[in-house]
Design a protein around this motif. Structure first.
Motif, short mmCIF file in Angstrom:
data_model
loop_
_atom_site.label_atom_id
_atom_site.label_comp_id
_atom_site.label_asym_id
_atom_site.label_seq_id
_atom_site.Cartn_x
_atom_site.Cartn_y
_atom_site.Cartn_z
N SER A 1 62.52 43.26 -21.23
CA SER A 1 63.12 44.80 -21.79
C SER A 1 63.50 45.68 -20.71
CB SER A 1 62.36 45.17 -23.06
OG SER A 1 61.04 45.58 -22.50
N PHE A 2 62.89 45.54 -19.76
CA PHE A 2 63.36 46.27 -18.54
C PHE A 2 63.76 45.60 -17.59
CE2 PHE A 2 60.64 49.23 -20.93
CZ PHE A 2 60.07 50.18 -20.02
N ALA A 3 64.37 46.32 -16.60
CA ALA A 3 65.02 45.53 -15.35
C ALA A 3 63.97 45.67 -14.27
CB ALA A 3 66.26 46.25 -14.81
N THR A 4 63.60 44.65 -13.36
CA THR A 4 62.72 44.72 -12.39
C THR A 4 63.45 44.24 -11.01
OG1 THR A 4 61.10 43.66 -13.68
CG2 THR A 4 60.90 43.37 -11.25
N LEU A 5 63.09 45.12 -10.13
CA LEU A 5 63.77 45.09 -8.95
C LEU A 5 62.66 44.66 -7.79
CD1 LEU A 5 66.54 47.26 -7.07
CD2 LEU A 5 64.36 46.71 -5.96
N ASP A 6 62.71 43.78 -6.94
CA ASP A 6 61.60 43.73 -5.88
C ASP A 6 62.51 43.21 -4.68
OD1 ASP A 6 58.68 42.22 -6.03
OD2 ASP A 6 59.85 41.48 -4.59
N PHE A 7 61.95 43.97 -3.62
CA PHE A 7 62.33 43.53 -2.27
C PHE A 7 61.37 43.48 -1.29
CE2 PHE A 7 63.41 48.33 -1.75
CZ PHE A 7 62.68 48.37 -0.69
N THR A 8 61.60 42.53 -0.35
CA THR A 8 60.83 42.43 0.92
C THR A 8 61.57 42.38 2.18
OG1 THR A 8 59.24 41.24 -0.59
CG2 THR A 8 58.99 40.87 1.90
N VAL A 9 61.26 43.30 3.19
CA VAL A 9 61.85 43.14 4.31
C VAL A 9 60.74 42.92 5.58
CG1 VAL A 9 63.82 44.56 3.97
CG2 VAL A 9 61.77 45.73 4.68
N THR A 10 61.32 42.05 6.34
CA THR A 10 60.04 41.54 7.43
C THR A 10 60.76 42.15 8.70
OG1 THR A 10 59.49 39.59 6.23
CG2 THR A 10 58.95 39.95 8.55
N GLY A 11 59.87 42.57 9.41
CA GLY A 11 60.42 43.51 10.58
C GLY A 11 60.16 42.39 11.96
N LYS A 12 60.86 42.74 13.06
CA LYS A 12 60.88 41.68 14.14
C LYS A 12 59.39 41.82 14.71
CE LYS A 12 65.66 41.90 15.07
NZ LYS A 12 66.84 42.43 15.96
N ASP A 13 58.87 42.92 14.43
CA ASP A 13 57.31 43.00 14.95
C ASP A 13 56.23 42.36 14.08
OD1 ASP A 13 57.23 44.57 12.83
OD2 ASP A 13 56.55 46.41 13.78
N GLY A 14 56.86 41.60 13.03
CA GLY A 14 55.80 40.98 11.98
C GLY A 14 55.46 41.86 10.68
N GLY A 15 55.71 43.01 10.83
CA GLY A 15 55.29 43.83 9.67
C GLY A 15 56.16 43.68 8.52
N THR A 16 55.76 44.08 7.16
CA THR A 16 56.54 43.74 6.12
C THR A 16 56.57 45.13 5.27
OG1 THR A 16 54.76 43.02 4.69
CG2 THR A 16 56.18 41.52 6.09
N LEU A 17 57.52 45.29 4.50
CA LEU A 17 57.90 46.26 3.45
C LEU A 17 57.97 45.72 2.28
CD1 LEU A 17 57.91 49.23 2.57
CD2 LEU A 17 60.47 49.25 3.20
N HIS A 18 57.13 45.94 1.15
CA HIS A 18 57.44 45.19 -0.07
C HIS A 18 57.70 46.22 -1.14
CE1 HIS A 18 55.85 42.27 -3.19
NE2 HIS A 18 57.37 42.41 -3.45
N VAL A 19 58.55 46.29 -2.10
CA VAL A 19 58.85 47.33 -3.13
C VAL A 19 59.12 46.62 -4.44
CG1 VAL A 19 59.90 49.32 -4.01
CG2 VAL A 19 59.37 49.11 -1.39
N THR A 20 58.49 47.10 -5.46
CA THR A 20 58.90 46.47 -6.85
C THR A 20 58.80 47.76 -7.72
OG1 THR A 20 57.48 44.39 -6.50
CG2 THR A 20 58.01 45.11 -8.83
N LYS A 21 59.95 47.78 -8.49
CA LYS A 21 60.13 48.77 -9.54
C LYS A 21 60.52 48.21 -10.91
CE LYS A 21 63.81 51.26 -9.19
NZ LYS A 21 64.92 52.26 -8.85
#
Length: 251
Positions: free
Chosen positions: A198-218
């Protein structure tokens, strides 16, 4: 700041109400295909040089085709905020618009919209190695509607550039995400139709060249094809632009 608005749907009308009630902002015009009667501001179906003269910012809140039709004309007079980010997918057109913006000392601004964390992404685009963004929405939130509305299905899985051509009104956040990170051909888009949602789900992941990650879910309620936060997010982008912090921009 004098602001023109293109479109008078859910987002456009919300923007108009905000502009006319906010000190420091003045509504220059509203461009809309549907006549608007008995309003104290200029409503028109034709964008003219006279309307653009003295306008500082034009916000497109209608359809990606507006960017192709009016983009360069607007940039010869004012900054341009592109809500329908699909209008920037064509590389040749985007570069023409960027050249026009530079020629006239203007900016093309891509608003925050549904994309939480845009400043963090856009602030270091060369640092990202890979990027994936997923939308899960109920069938009625897609335009065009999926052929199977009873079962969960993956409508698209591939480069963001391809999904923008198929669902131009559904993927503005995906296009913004790609432009802010690894590009339209390298960023992966996954679009899922799920009737149990019933909702919209947005999920993204970015991986840096240094191996770090950013993950967001809404998760967000829906208004038509957009999340319920969209009008407020565009207003936030307007405030940021007025304050000199536009987020993702070209020019």
């Amino acid at each position: 700041m004098r602001v023109g608005v293109i479109g008078h749907g859910a987002i456009g009308s919300y923007l108009v109400d905000h502009i006319v009630s906010t000190d420091g902002l003045e509504l220059s015009f509203v461009l809309t295909r549907t006549p608007v009667a008995d309003v104290p501001w200029p409503a028109t179906s034709e964008l003219t040089e006279e309307l653009l003269d003295g306008t500082d910012l034009v916000i497109e809140a209608a359809h990606p085709d507006i960017i192709a039709t009016y983009g360069e004309q607007i940039l010869s007079h004012a900054d341009l905020m592109v809500v329908s980010a699909g209008g920037l997918v064509d590389d040749v057109r985007r570069e023409q618009l960027v050249a026009s913006a530079r020629k006239h000392g203007r900016r093309i601004v891509v608003p925050y919209g549904a994309l939480t964390g845009l400043e963090s992404l856009a602030g270091r685009p060369s640092a990202w190695r890979s990027a994936t963004i997923t939308f899960v929405k109920p069938p009625q939130a897609f335009e065009p509607a999926p052929s199977d509305v009873r079962n969960s299905s993956v409508l698209y899985d591939g480069p963001v550039r391809g999904v923008a051509a198929r669902y131009p009104r559904n993927v503005n956040a995906m296009v913004t995400f790609a432009l802010a990170t690894v590009g339209l051909d390298e960023a992966r888009a996954v679009l899922v139709s799920d009737p149990s949602q019933s909702f919209a789900t947005l999920d993204f992941t970015v991986t840096g060249k240094d191996g770090g990650t950013l993950h967001v879910t809404k998760n967000q309620p829906l208004i038509g094809v957009s999340g319920s936060e969209m009008p407020d997010a565009i207003v936030h982008s307007l405030r940021m632009h007025a304050g000199g912090r536009p987020g993702l921009w070209f020019g």
